[in-house]
Write an enzyme that holds these catalytic residues in place. Structure first.
Site, PDB file in Angstrom:
ATOM      1  CG  HIS A 140      -1.948  -0.996   1.300  1.00  0.00           C
ATOM      2  ND1 HIS A 140      -2.201  -1.710   2.445  1.00  0.00           N
ATOM      3  CD2 HIS A 140      -2.827  -1.452   0.375  1.00  0.00           C
ATOM      4  CE1 HIS A 140      -3.194  -2.558   2.230  1.00  0.00           C
ATOM      5  NE2 HIS A 140      -3.589  -2.429   0.967  1.00  0.00           N
ATOM      6  CE  LYS A 192     -11.144  -7.169   1.820  1.00  0.00           C
ATOM      7  NZ  LYS A 192      -9.953  -6.362   1.483  1.00  0.00           N
ATOM      8  NE  ARG A 202      -2.185  -8.392  -4.449  1.00  0.00           N
ATOM      9  CZ  ARG A 202      -2.956  -8.773  -3.457  1.00  0.00           C
ATOM     10  NH1 ARG A 202      -2.439  -8.982  -2.277  1.00  0.00           N
ATOM     11  NH2 ARG A 202      -4.239  -8.961  -3.632  1.00  0.00           N
ATOM     12  CB  SER A 211      -4.566  -6.456   4.074  1.00  0.00           C
ATOM     13  OG  SER A 211      -4.133  -5.179   3.726  1.00  0.00           O
TER      14      SER A 211
END
Length: 139
Positions: A16, A40, A90, A127
């Site tokens: 991040h 989440k 990614r 994360s």
């Protein structure tokens, strides 16, 4: 041009921070925003995430930190006058996940998505992985 870097940032990772630093070089202003994701369960309280993001943005004079807990991302963009969303990717799986949202944000509100490829040295970081590793009992 103002851009939004949204995420749950639970926790803020080196990945991040890298995307944020690189985005700050490309845009006049970057708003990094903790967004509420109903899919989440947050590990860290929003205030702690905001504090960690402020620390990550230290020295980046064109970065501000905010949070948004209600409504769509495009609602936030409209309210604060942002037309570009920054997303770090990614790999292909991230891009496959992000593309439908990018199309919808464009269709709903004309918000463009700017993808920044992750630094290969940090592309393995997420994360979820950081959280899982911190919960393990390490010798």
């Amino acid at each position: 041009m103002r851009a939004l870097f949204p995420g749950s940032f639970d926790p803020v990772t080196q990945g991040h921070q890298d995307i944020l630093r690189r985005a700050a070089l490309l845009f006049d202003e970057v708003v990094v925003c903790v967004m509420f994701n109903s899919h989440k369960t947050g590990r860290f309280p929003v205030m702690e995430r905001l504090d960690r993001l402020r620390a990550a943005a230290a020295g980046l004079s064109n970065v501000t930190v905010d949070s948004h807990t209600g409504g769509l991302l495009v609602d936030y963009c409209s309210r604060v006058g942002i037309d570009v969303v920054i997303r770090g990717v990614r790999g292909v799986a991230d891009l496959d996940y992000e593309m439908p949202m990018a199309r919808m944000n464009h269709e709903l509100a004309g918000v463009e998505t700017f993808f920044i490829a992750a630094d290969p040295a940090l592309a393995h970081i997420s994360s979820s992985l950081v959280t899982a590793m911190s919960q393990q009992d390490l010798p």
